[in-house]
Design an enzyme around this catalytic site. Structure first.
Site, PDB file in Angstrom:
ATOM      1  N   ASP A 110       0.816  -1.221   0.000  1.00 26.72           N
ATOM      2  CA  ASP A 110       0.000   0.000   0.000  1.00 26.72           C
ATOM      3  C   ASP A 110       0.847   1.267   0.000  1.00 26.72           C
ATOM      4  O   ASP A 110       0.400   2.304   0.477  1.00 26.72           O
ATOM      5  CB  ASP A 110      -0.972  -0.010   1.183  1.00 26.72           C
ATOM      6  N   LYS A 161       4.234   1.711  16.036  1.00 24.34           N
ATOM      7  CA  LYS A 161       3.357   2.814  16.473  1.00 24.34           C
ATOM      8  C   LYS A 161       3.505   3.096  17.961  1.00 24.34           C
ATOM      9  O   LYS A 161       2.575   2.916  18.755  1.00 24.34           O
ATOM     10  CB  LYS A 161       1.912   2.513  16.084  1.00 24.34           C
ATOM     11  N   ASP A 221       2.208   6.002   2.107  1.00 25.85           N
ATOM     12  CA  ASP A 221       1.196   4.976   2.400  1.00 25.85           C
ATOM     13  C   ASP A 221      -0.160   5.541   1.965  1.00 25.85           C
ATOM     14  O   ASP A 221      -0.490   6.671   2.300  1.00 25.85           O
ATOM     15  CB  ASP A 221       1.245   4.715   3.917  1.00 25.85           C
TER      16      ASP A 221
HETATM   17  N1  GDD Z   1      -1.731 -11.138   3.291  1.00 26.38           N
HETATM   18  C1  GDD Z   1      -1.906 -10.313   4.336  1.00 26.38           C
HETATM   19  N2  GDD Z   1      -2.430 -10.813   5.489  1.00 26.38           N
HETATM   20  N3  GDD Z   1      -1.548  -9.006   4.214  1.00 26.38           N
HETATM   21  C2  GDD Z   1      -1.741  -8.196   5.283  1.00 26.38           C
HETATM   22  C3  GDD Z   1      -2.283  -8.658   6.496  1.00 26.38           C
HETATM   23  C4  GDD Z   1      -2.647 -10.058   6.594  1.00 26.38           C
HETATM   24  O1  GDD Z   1      -3.139 -10.552   7.616  1.00 26.38           O
HETATM   25  N4  GDD Z   1      -2.355  -7.593   7.361  1.00 26.38           N
HETATM   26  C5  GDD Z   1      -1.857  -6.524   6.695  1.00 26.38           C
HETATM   27  N5  GDD Z   1      -1.487  -6.873   5.446  1.00 26.38           N
HETATM   28  C6  GDD Z   1      -0.880  -5.991   4.417  1.00 26.38           C
HETATM   29  C7  GDD Z   1      -1.697  -4.751   4.082  1.00 26.38           C
HETATM   30  O2  GDD Z   1      -2.542  -5.007   2.967  1.00 26.38           O
HETATM   31  C8  GDD Z   1      -0.630  -3.708   3.756  1.00 26.38           C
HETATM   32  O3  GDD Z   1      -0.241  -3.758   2.375  1.00 26.38           O
HETATM   33  C9  GDD Z   1       0.569  -4.136   4.590  1.00 26.38           C
HETATM   34  O4  GDD Z   1       0.324  -5.500   4.988  1.00 26.38           O
HETATM   35  C10 GDD Z   1       0.785  -3.254   5.829  1.00 26.38           C
HETATM   36  O5  GDD Z   1      -0.402  -3.235   6.605  1.00 26.38           O
HETATM   37  P1  GDD Z   1      -1.101  -1.865   7.034  1.00 26.38           P
HETATM   38  O6  GDD Z   1      -2.333  -2.218   7.789  1.00 26.38           O
HETATM   39  O7  GDD Z   1      -1.212  -0.947   5.884  1.00 26.38           O
HETATM   40  O8  GDD Z   1      -0.047  -1.319   8.100  1.00 26.38           O
HETATM   41  P2  GDD Z   1       0.254   0.200   8.502  1.00 26.38           P
HETATM   42  O9  GDD Z   1       0.207   1.095   7.314  1.00 26.38           O
HETATM   43  O10 GDD Z   1      -0.585   0.563   9.663  1.00 26.38           O
HETATM   44  O11 GDD Z   1       1.799   0.103   9.017  1.00 26.38           O
HETATM   45  C11 GDD Z   1       2.765  -0.582   8.236  1.00 26.38           C
HETATM   46  O12 GDD Z   1       3.338   0.269   7.247  1.00 26.38           O
HETATM   47  C12 GDD Z   1       4.115   1.390   7.744  1.00 26.38           C
HETATM   48  C13 GDD Z   1       4.689   2.118   6.537  1.00 26.38           C
HETATM   49  O13 GDD Z   1       3.655   2.646   5.778  1.00 26.38           O
HETATM   50  C14 GDD Z   1       3.852  -1.119   9.187  1.00 26.38           C
HETATM   51  O14 GDD Z   1       4.675  -1.994   8.450  1.00 26.38           O
HETATM   52  C15 GDD Z   1       4.673   0.023   9.794  1.00 26.38           C
HETATM   53  O15 GDD Z   1       5.737  -0.485  10.572  1.00 26.38           O
HETATM   54  C16 GDD Z   1       5.240   0.896   8.663  1.00 26.38           C
HETATM   55  O16 GDD Z   1       5.961   2.010   9.230  1.00 26.38           O
HETATM   56 MG    MG Z   2      -0.361   0.885   5.416  1.00 21.34          MG
END
Ligand code: GDD
Ligand code: MG
Length: 326
Positions: A110, A161, A221
């Site tokens: 994403d 976070k 993001d």
């Molecule tokens: N297959 C699968 N299964 N994918 C998953 C799952 C799951 O259970 N949970 C989350 N994802 C995928 C989401 O679709 C996304 O592309 C990615 O993993 C990260 O999940 P997000 O829910 O978008 O996390 P975030 O944006 O709150 O935080 C993440 O991204 C940040 C950077 O943008 C973390 O990795 C943070 O540490 C990071 O700083």
């Molecule tokens: Mg994200």
């Protein structure tokens, strides 16, 4: 290079744009983020991609098939239930028999970015680490995973976070990693586990060497309305030269599909993206608006910081601010 892309999240923060589309298939400046990501990875030397899918999984197969349209060998693996960012990687590699096949790139699906994964790959190869995390500096770490490392770039803390005032660094996880098989082996074979909250803390507790690779590439993001609009803005304003916009540019950052009907009296303030079949009525005022397809904005409506999914109708004289509508 081989990559697993995590694309299984529900995209809850981007609803209703993600009610019918998984987040990575949401269009950025008229084209799905996933298509932009696949093209970039191919350009940077990735040849084999495994999509770890969950929510609205069938749409990935319909859109990308075997990846040949992008010059990639693409495999799509659907978890039986959401396994978390770590569980999903382990499951996808187990299903494709690649758990022991050498280092693997893992990417959040994403992020709109021009980050060069080949540099991360090379940086990993030059360390004896079990994992390398791409990191970048930000002013506000609250929405991210914080990665703290020493002068040799060795990571000593990963805080997902962290509570306000507790972050140990201003460098954050930018959602791209290389893992050695030894790190993947530490992910539990069954059940839910996250890279951010489970794998990294447990590897660090065991003193396993993890390195940070710092970059300053653009990275956004798209998982919130603010992030979604910012990513569109970056492409529409030409800040990412490799990313095309599909449409006609009427003024700097003001784009519309060739068949969009826009009243000459409408006021369009960049960035604007109006997809195929959109109609904008007399004296409407649009500022920072992304509309997908067949969106109708009637006369004298006023929209600011708005994203509109396909087939939305905004009635005449309506005022809409800071909303995603579907
Ligand atoms: N297959 C699968 N299964 N994918 C998953 C799952 C799951 O259970 N949970 C989350 N994802 C995928 C989401 O679709 C996304 O592309 C990615 O993993 C990260 O999940 P997000 O829910 O978008 O996390 P975030 O944006 O709150 O935080 C993440 O991204 C940040 C950077 O943008 C973390 O990795 C943070 O540490 C990071 O700083
Ligand atoms: Mg994200």
């Amino acid at each position: 290079m081989r990559a697993v892309i995590l694309v299984g999240g529900l995209g809850t923060r981007l609803r209703p744009l993600t009610n019918q589309l998984p987040k990575p298939l949401v269009p950025i400046a008229g084209e799905a983020l996933m298509s932009r990501t696949l093209r970039r990875l191919q350009r940077q030397g990735v040849r084999h991609v495994i999509l770890a899918v969950q929510y609205l999984a069938e749409q990935f197969l319909a859109a990308y098939g075997d990846g040949s349209a992008f010059g990639l060998n693409l495999q799509i693996v659907q978890e039986p239930e959401p396994l978390g960012t770590a569980g999903a990687v382990r499951y996808a590699l187990a299903q494709t028999k690649l758990l022991d096949a050498g280092p693997i790139l893992v990417l959040n699906g994403d992020e709109l970015t021009d980050f060069d994964v080949a540099q991360l790959w090379q940086a990993h190869a030059q360390t004896a680490g079990v994992a390398t995390i791409a990191v970048r500096e930000v002013a506000d770490t609250s929405a991210f995973g914080v990665v703290a490392s020493d002068e040799q770039q060795r990571v000593y803390a990963f805080q997902e976070k962290p509570a306000p005032g507790t972050a140990l660094a201003n460098t954050i996880n930018s959602g791209a990693y290389v893992f050695a098989p030894a790190a993947l082996a530490q992910i539990p074979v069954q059940g839910f586990a996250m890279l951010e909250r489970d794998l990294f803390p447990s590897l660090l507790a065991a003193q396993a060497p993890i390195y940070a690779y710092q970059h300053s590439a653009y990275s956004q993001d798209i998982g919130t309305l603010a992030g979604y609009l910012a990513a569109n803005e970056a492409v529409l304003m030409g800040r990412l030269p490799q990313e095309p916009v599909h449409g006609i540019q009427y003024a700097a950052g003001v784009w519309a599909a060739a068949d969009a009907q826009i009243s000459p009296s409408a006021q369009l303030i960049a960035p604007i993206m109006l997809g195929s079949g959109c109609v904008v009525g007399e004296n409407a005022r649009l500022e920072r608006v992304v509309a997908w397809e067949r969106v109708t904005i009637e006369a004298a409506a006023s929209l600011t910081n708005v994203a509109l999914a396909s087939d939305v109708l905004i009635a005449h004289h309506a005022t809409v601010e800071g909303l995603a509508l579907g």
